[in-house]
Design a protein around this motif. Structure first.
Motif, PDB file in Angstrom:
ATOM      1  N   HIS A  81       0.820  -1.214   0.000  1.00 43.40           N
ATOM      2  CA  HIS A  81       0.000   0.000   0.000  1.00 43.40           C
ATOM      3  C   HIS A  81       0.856   1.268   0.000  1.00 43.40           C
ATOM      4  CE1 HIS A  81      -3.178  -2.850   1.218  1.00 43.40           C
ATOM      5  NE2 HIS A  81      -3.989  -1.961   0.708  1.00 43.40           N
ATOM      6  N   ALA A 109      -4.081  -3.888   6.505  1.00 46.92           N
ATOM      7  CA  ALA A 109      -4.570  -3.053   5.407  1.00 46.92           C
ATOM      8  C   ALA A 109      -5.313  -1.837   5.956  1.00 46.92           C
ATOM      9  CB  ALA A 109      -5.475  -3.860   4.479  1.00 46.92           C
ATOM     10  N   ILE A 110      -6.131  -2.050   6.979  1.00 49.35           N
ATOM     11  CA  ILE A 110      -6.798  -0.912   7.635  1.00 49.35           C
ATOM     12  C   ILE A 110      -5.744   0.052   8.168  1.00 49.35           C
ATOM     13  CG2 ILE A 110      -8.230  -0.205   9.591  1.00 49.35           C
ATOM     14  CD1 ILE A 110      -9.691  -2.921   9.326  1.00 49.35           C
ATOM     15  N   SER A 126      -2.794   0.543   7.098  1.00 51.18           N
ATOM     16  CA  SER A 126      -2.178   1.234   5.967  1.00 51.18           C
ATOM     17  C   SER A 126      -3.022   2.408   5.503  1.00 51.18           C
ATOM     18  CB  SER A 126      -1.978   0.256   4.800  1.00 51.18           C
ATOM     19  OG  SER A 126      -1.183  -0.834   5.174  1.00 51.18           O
ATOM     20  N   TYR A 127      -4.308   2.182   5.342  1.00 54.33           N
ATOM     21  CA  TYR A 127      -5.177   3.259   4.862  1.00 54.33           C
ATOM     22  C   TYR A 127      -5.330   4.367   5.900  1.00 54.33           C
ATOM     23  CZ  TYR A 127      -6.399   0.435   0.799  1.00 54.33           C
ATOM     24  OH  TYR A 127      -6.346  -0.278  -0.372  1.00 54.33           O
ATOM     25  N   LEU A 187      -2.425   6.465   5.563  1.00 50.96           N
ATOM     26  CA  LEU A 187      -2.553   7.283   4.358  1.00 50.96           C
ATOM     27  C   LEU A 187      -3.653   8.330   4.487  1.00 50.96           C
ATOM     28  CD1 LEU A 187      -2.112   4.401   1.749  1.00 50.96           C
ATOM     29  CD2 LEU A 187      -0.491   6.275   2.179  1.00 50.96           C
ATOM     30  N   TYR A 196      -6.939   8.069   5.258  1.00 46.86           N
ATOM     31  CA  TYR A 196      -8.324   7.786   4.903  1.00 46.86           C
ATOM     32  C   TYR A 196      -9.172   7.789   6.177  1.00 46.86           C
ATOM     33  CZ  TYR A 196      -7.229   6.351   0.110  1.00 46.86           C
ATOM     34  OH  TYR A 196      -6.837   6.324  -1.205  1.00 46.86           O
ATOM     35  N   GLN A 216     -13.820   4.510   5.247  1.00 43.93           N
ATOM     36  CA  GLN A 216     -13.206   4.251   3.942  1.00 43.93           C
ATOM     37  C   GLN A 216     -12.040   3.285   4.067  1.00 43.93           C
ATOM     38  OE1 GLN A 216     -12.312   7.593   1.381  1.00 43.93           O
ATOM     39  NE2 GLN A 216     -13.973   8.820   2.275  1.00 43.93           N
ATOM     40  N   ALA A 217     -11.269   3.437   5.131  1.00 43.01           N
ATOM     41  CA  ALA A 217     -10.126   2.541   5.348  1.00 43.01           C
ATOM     42  C   ALA A 217     -10.589   1.096   5.454  1.00 43.01           C
ATOM     43  CB  ALA A 217      -9.371   2.963   6.604  1.00 43.01           C
ATOM     44  N   LYS A 265     -11.961  -0.196   1.951  1.00 39.42           N
ATOM     45  CA  LYS A 265     -10.893  -0.501   1.007  1.00 39.42           C
ATOM     46  C   LYS A 265     -10.085  -1.710   1.469  1.00 39.42           C
ATOM     47  CE  LYS A 265      -8.726   2.957  -1.012  1.00 39.42           C
ATOM     48  NZ  LYS A 265      -9.276   2.915  -2.392  1.00 39.42           N
ATOM     49  N   ALA A 266      -9.881  -1.837   2.777  1.00 37.49           N
ATOM     50  CA  ALA A 266      -9.144  -2.988   3.305  1.00 37.49           C
ATOM     51  C   ALA A 266      -9.899  -4.284   3.050  1.00 37.49           C
ATOM     52  CB  ALA A 266      -8.887  -2.801   4.793  1.00 37.49           C
ATOM     53  N   TYR A 304      -9.346  -5.313  -0.404  1.00 39.01           N
ATOM     54  CA  TYR A 304      -7.991  -5.844  -0.565  1.00 39.01           C
ATOM     55  C   TYR A 304      -7.924  -7.300  -0.110  1.00 39.01           C
ATOM     56  CZ  TYR A 304      -2.932  -6.347  -0.153  1.00 39.01           C
ATOM     57  OH  TYR A 304      -1.629  -6.784  -0.283  1.00 39.01           O
TER      58      TYR A 304
END
Length: 250
Positions: free
Chosen positions: A32, A213-214, A216-217, A220, A222, A226-227, A230-231, A234
């Motif tokens: 990510h 992944a959460i 990561s977002y 970034l 988010y 949204q995190a 998107k996670a 993924y």
């Protein structure tokens, strides 16, 4: 040297197969475009379908690593995986708060492996509350929710009871009827996340992949909803990546 990527710190166990734990976390965050740093809480002997043994790292040693790494890299997000005990976890969180008080802290309460090996011993109510009050999000599945809070309430009722303390993402992968429907409980809202696809077979380490992944977002910048959305997408991509129990991060 100018660092242009945010940092995520993973505090987790080592899985030699790379499917779960710190290796899966680092694969996920790096995919990510986030820089991943990590500290081992445990070393294990396992594959994607069998668990043999675990050797826990000493709490004092983990704390020394945590202090050095957190102070140096100032991670935007700290993701916590397996820990030996509630008291150890509380010590780790207190160190994180001391070194990076602004960090978003996410705990994926992996209390039992997918191969049915028990990790963390039962955490008493007082210690659990002290932990949760310092966290931003926990990501238990239905079984983990029941292990965390030993009452006759349903997992959803238990998640709702914690929403004023910290965010709870109750994962629905083990729900007997509405499989893979996740629910986020926060002080402000309850939000439901539906899967794009239902898979007949999962992967080893999907909980680790989802939580990192959460992380990561969030790093970034988010918003939480949204995190998570998107996670979740993924994770579904990694499940669809091949027919084995080990995910490809593509």
């Amino acid at each position: 040297m100018l660092q242009t990527r945010p940092f995520v710190l993973s505090l987790a166990g080592f899985d030699p197969s790379g499917g779960a734990g710190i290796l899966a976390d680092i694969k996920t965050v790096e995919n990510h475009q986030v820089y991943g740093v990590g500290i081992l809480t445990a070393n294990t002997i396992q594959t994607e379908d069998a668990f043999v043994a675990i050797r826990w790292e000493k709490c004092d040693y983990v704390l020394q690593q945590l202090e050095a790494v957190a102070k140096r890299y100032q991670p935007q997000v700290v993701k916590i995986g397996i820990v030996e005990s509630g008291s150890d976890l509380l010590h780790y969180i207190e160190m994180i708060k001391r070194c990076v008080p602004q960090a978003f802290i996410l705990w994926d309460p992996v209390l039992r492996s997918s191969t049915q090996f028990d990790f963390t011993a039962h955490i008493d109510k007082q210690t659990l509350l002290a932990i949760l009050h310092q966290l931003d999000l926990i990501t238990p599945n239905y079984m983990e929710m029941n292990q965390l809070i030993d009452t006759d309430a349903t997992p959803i009722e238990k998640a709702e009871s914690l929403r004023g303390i910290c965010g709870v993402l109750l994962k629905g992968g083990h729900h007997p009827k509405t499989k893979a429907v996740d629910q986020l409980f926060t002080a402000d809202e309850i939000h439901t996340f539906y899967p794009q696809r239902i898979f007949s077979q999962s992967k080893h380490g999907t909980g680790c992949i989802l939580s990192s992944a959460i992380a990561s977002y969030i790093a970034l910048e988010y918003p939480l909803n949204q995190a998570i959305h998107k996670a979740k997408k993924y994770v579904e991509q990694t499940i669809a990546s091949n027919s084995s129990l080990l995910a490809y991060h593509v």
